[in-house]
Design an enzyme around this catalytic site. Structure first.
Site, PDB file in Angstrom:
ATOM      1  CE1 TYR A 188      -3.508   2.689   0.458  1.00  0.00           C
ATOM      2  CE2 TYR A 188      -2.090   3.488   2.231  1.00  0.00           C
ATOM      3  CZ  TYR A 188      -3.152   3.684   1.357  1.00  0.00           C
ATOM      4  OH  TYR A 188      -3.843   4.868   1.370  1.00  0.00           O
TER       5      TYR A 188
ATOM      6  N   PRO B 275       1.412  14.890   3.685  1.00  0.00           N
ATOM      7  CG  PRO B 275      -0.493  15.465   2.450  1.00  0.00           C
ATOM      8  CD  PRO B 275       0.940  15.853   2.675  1.00  0.00           C
TER       9      PRO B 275
ATOM     10  CB  SER C  62      -3.517  12.480   6.033  1.00  0.00           C
ATOM     11  OG  SER C  62      -4.580  11.867   5.337  1.00  0.00           O
TER      12      SER C  62
ATOM     13  CB  THR D 122      -5.471  16.277  -1.717  1.00  0.00           C
ATOM     14  OG1 THR D 122      -4.459  16.500  -0.740  1.00  0.00           O
ATOM     15  CG2 THR D 122      -4.982  15.254  -2.734  1.00  0.00           C
TER      16      THR D 122
ATOM     17  CE  LYS E  89       0.146  16.153  -1.211  1.00  0.00           C
ATOM     18  NZ  LYS E  89      -0.425  14.906  -1.744  1.00  0.00           N
TER      19      LYS E  89
ATOM     20  CB  SER F 279       1.922  16.698  -5.864  1.00  0.00           C
ATOM     21  OG  SER F 279       1.693  15.399  -5.361  1.00  0.00           O
TER      22      SER F 279
ATOM     23  CG  HIS G 255      -1.808  11.323  -4.424  1.00  0.00           C
ATOM     24  ND1 HIS G 255      -2.868  12.112  -4.060  1.00  0.00           N
ATOM     25  CD2 HIS G 255      -1.692  10.406  -3.430  1.00  0.00           C
ATOM     26  CE1 HIS G 255      -3.380  11.676  -2.920  1.00  0.00           C
ATOM     27  NE2 HIS G 255      -2.675  10.634  -2.511  1.00  0.00           N
TER      28      HIS G 255
ATOM     29  NE  ARG H 278      -0.290   6.471  -2.305  1.00  0.00           N
ATOM     30  CZ  ARG H 278      -0.008   5.334  -1.688  1.00  0.00           C
ATOM     31  NH1 ARG H 278       1.137   4.736  -1.942  1.00  0.00           N
ATOM     32  NH2 ARG H 278      -0.836   4.792  -0.830  1.00  0.00           N
TER      33      ARG H 278
ATOM     34  N   GLY I 206       7.197  14.327  -4.847  1.00  0.00           N
ATOM     35  CA  GLY I 206       7.224  13.188  -5.774  1.00  0.00           C
ATOM     36  C   GLY I 206       8.650  12.775  -6.074  1.00  0.00           C
ATOM     37  N   GLY I 207       9.096  11.694  -5.453  1.00  0.00           N
ATOM     38  CA  GLY I 207      10.404  11.132  -5.786  1.00  0.00           C
ATOM     39  C   GLY I 207      11.573  11.694  -5.006  1.00  0.00           C
TER      40      GLY I 207
ATOM     41  NE  ARG J 215      11.742   7.371  -2.535  1.00  0.00           N
ATOM     42  CZ  ARG J 215      10.588   8.021  -2.799  1.00  0.00           C
ATOM     43  NH1 ARG J 215      10.480   9.319  -2.534  1.00  0.00           N
ATOM     44  NH2 ARG J 215       9.557   7.387  -3.300  1.00  0.00           N
TER      45      ARG J 215
ATOM     46  NE  ARG K 132       5.468   5.307  -2.538  1.00  0.00           N
ATOM     47  CZ  ARG K 132       4.914   6.129  -3.439  1.00  0.00           C
ATOM     48  NH1 ARG K 132       5.448   7.315  -3.668  1.00  0.00           N
ATOM     49  NH2 ARG K 132       3.842   5.764  -4.101  1.00  0.00           N
TER      50      ARG K 132
HETATM   51  C1  FNR Z   1       0.176   9.456   0.348  1.00  0.00           C
HETATM   52  N1  FNR Z   1      -0.166  10.721  -0.151  1.00  0.00           N
HETATM   53  C2  FNR Z   1      -1.261  11.378   0.376  1.00  0.00           C
HETATM   54  N2  FNR Z   1      -1.587  12.618  -0.077  1.00  0.00           N
HETATM   55  C3  FNR Z   1      -2.630  13.301   0.447  1.00  0.00           C
HETATM   56  O1  FNR Z   1      -2.895  14.419   0.024  1.00  0.00           O
HETATM   57  N3  FNR Z   1      -3.357  12.738   1.473  1.00  0.00           N
HETATM   58  C4  FNR Z   1      -3.095  11.504   1.981  1.00  0.00           C
HETATM   59  O2  FNR Z   1      -3.762  11.038   2.896  1.00  0.00           O
HETATM   60  C5  FNR Z   1      -2.028  10.777   1.396  1.00  0.00           C
HETATM   61  N4  FNR Z   1      -1.728   9.514   1.829  1.00  0.00           N
HETATM   62  C6  FNR Z   1      -0.635   8.855   1.333  1.00  0.00           C
HETATM   63  C7  FNR Z   1      -0.314   7.594   1.835  1.00  0.00           C
HETATM   64  C8  FNR Z   1       0.832   6.953   1.384  1.00  0.00           C
HETATM   65  C9  FNR Z   1       1.181   5.604   1.949  1.00  0.00           C
HETATM   66  C10 FNR Z   1       1.663   7.578   0.421  1.00  0.00           C
HETATM   67  C11 FNR Z   1       2.931   6.910  -0.053  1.00  0.00           C
HETATM   68  C12 FNR Z   1       1.334   8.808  -0.084  1.00  0.00           C
HETATM   69  C13 FNR Z   1       0.694  11.387  -1.158  1.00  0.00           C
HETATM   70  C14 FNR Z   1       1.810  12.177  -0.462  1.00  0.00           C
HETATM   71  O3  FNR Z   1       1.284  13.280   0.243  1.00  0.00           O
HETATM   72  C15 FNR Z   1       2.834  12.722  -1.476  1.00  0.00           C
HETATM   73  O4  FNR Z   1       2.195  13.451  -2.479  1.00  0.00           O
HETATM   74  C16 FNR Z   1       3.711  11.607  -2.098  1.00  0.00           C
HETATM   75  O5  FNR Z   1       3.979  10.589  -1.162  1.00  0.00           O
HETATM   76  C17 FNR Z   1       5.017  12.209  -2.608  1.00  0.00           C
HETATM   77  O6  FNR Z   1       5.786  11.261  -3.254  1.00  0.00           O
HETATM   78  P1  FNR Z   1       6.986  10.443  -2.542  1.00  0.00           P
HETATM   79  O7  FNR Z   1       7.782  11.428  -1.691  1.00  0.00           O
HETATM   80  O8  FNR Z   1       6.345   9.376  -1.723  1.00  0.00           O
HETATM   81  O9  FNR Z   1       7.762   9.924  -3.707  1.00  0.00           O
END
Ligand code: FNR
Length: 368
Positions: free
Chosen positions: A28, A81, A110, A160, A242, A264, A266, A269, A298-299, A301, A321
């Site tokens: 997930y 978030p 979040s 978002t 966002k 972004s 997301h 996802r 996004g990305g 690391r 992440r």
């Molecule tokens: C998210 N993201 C996300 N965004 C948001 O607006 N509300 C949320 O509840 C969540 N939940 C969420 C859960 C998980 C497990 C992940 C991995 C991501 C998206 C998050 O805010 C963000 O945009 C991305 O995670 C950025 O990318 P990286 O840093 O994971 O590559």
């Protein structure tokens, strides 16, 4: 700072998370939508961008502080978030928020946090925090969340907009996994008087029914800019949109009086096949030309990824992440991720030949 965990690279953090979590929970977090074209493009986009550093410029002192939405912070990043954090660690958001507060890194709560926004505010004291809104199908509940965020010392609302519905997430379908179904991420709904009134939730109700009631309201596929216009008249908090990757949408955010955007997708996802975040950044910077604050995610690391995003014109970045994996080790793990990323960023800035982040836009990047 209580940091005792040894050095771990981002890849090692991911591996530790994989070893510790159930398959459903790990996938997930880690996976993206569809064939994960966009998830991979977010990372590969950074690897294709090369910094052309300068030398002999006295980099004995570097400063990585920044201003994020009007508040000065020691680093140019905030925690994104990330919902349902109790699937990673029993303390969930409370542990991540405490870690962020300890380092003066802003934390974004979040809508689907397992602890309520008030409980999270409580453990953060005066530290900088933002509330992320998944605009429910019911505007009264949306406004109730915003009022609660105002009362609990949140400094901005991140709406978002790339999630009118969940993306096509194949791993989760195969694993039949969505944390809400197991009762995670209900903190803000369960404590919301407007939701409780509307859903006629009573304390004796079975959890399954609560989940059904929340799931029915969680996303709003009919949301438009008119809703944001309405919200603008209801709150004085800065509103950050966002999930922008199209320059026309970035311009609309300016026209509708928004205070910032998060460039972004997301974390790959939502729409698989959409442009990588880092490729859309320069187009958006060009479209809005300093009229609105640009946050990027996004990305990210590495410290060098932050250098590249800022060199392309982002004002600050969010990490997702990377800290979610750190949360495997609770507050300490998230603190370790923050400390390492900051140290790596300081090294990267000096080796780029600059001493302040604001000079980065003069640095040349080439795409290979
Ligand atoms: C998210 N993201 C996300 N965004 C948001 O607006 N509300 C949320 O509840 C969540 N939940 C969420 C859960 C998980 C497990 C992940 C991995 C991501 C998206 C998050 O805010 C963000 O945009 C991305 O995670 C950025 O990318 P990286 O840093 O994971 O590559």
């Amino acid at each position: 700072m209580s940091q005792t965990i040894g050095f771990r690279s981002p890849e090692q953090w991911e591996q530790v998370a994989k070893e510790h979590l159930d398959k459903g929970a790990f996938e997930y977090i880690q996976s993206g939508a569809g064939v994960e074209e966009t998830l991979q493009a977010n990372i590969e986009g950074f690897r294709r961008l090369k910094i052309v550093p300068r030398v002999l410029r006295d980099v004995s002192k570097v400063d990585v502080s920044k201003t994020i939405l009007g508040t000065s912070t020691p680093v140019p990043f905030a925690l994104a978030p990330v919902g349902f954090q109790t699937i990673i660690h029993q303390e969930g958001e409370l542990a991540a928020a405490k870690a962020a507060a300890a380092h003066q890194v802003p934390f974004t709560v979040s809508t689907v946090s397992t602890s309520s926004l008030e409980e999270i505010a409580e453990v953060m004291g005066d530290a900088l925090r933002f509330f992320q809104l998944y605009w429910p199908s019911d505007a009264d509940i949306a406004l109730s969340f915003v009022r609660r965020a105002e009362r609990s010392g949140y400094s901005a609302i991140f709406v978002t907009v790339d999630t009118p519905m969940l993306g096509w997430r194949e791993q989760d379908k195969q694993n039949q996994y969505f944390p809400l179904r197991d009762g995670q991420g209900l903190g803000n709904y369960l404590t919301d008087p407007v939701f409780n009134e509307k859903a006629k939730i009573i304390s004796s109700v079975r959890e399954k029914e609560v989940v059904t009631e929340v799931a029915a309201r969680l996303f709003n596929p009919s949301l438009t800019w008119e809703n944001l216009k309405w919200l603008r008249t209801k709150t004085n908090l800065p509103i950050v949109v966002k999930g922008i990757v199209h320059p026309a949408d970035a311009k609309l955010a300016v026209d509708y009086g928004m205070d910032g955007i998060v460039v972004s997708n997301h974390g790959g996802r939502q729409l698989d096949g959409s442009i990588s975040s880092i490729e859309s950044l320069p187009i958006i910077v060009d479209a809005v030309k300093g009229q609105i604050e640009i946050i990027f995610d996004g990305g990210i690391r590495r410290g060098t990824d932050i250098i590249k995003a800022l060199a392309l014109g982002a004002d600050s970045v969010l990490i997702g992440r990377l800290y979610a994996y750190g949360l495997i080790d609770g507050q300490e793990g998230v603190e370790t991720v923050i400390t390492q990323l900051k140290a790596e960023l300081q090294t990267a800035l000096a080796l780029t030949g600059e001493t302040e982040l604001s000079y980065l836009q003069q640095i040349k990047l080439i795409k290979v």
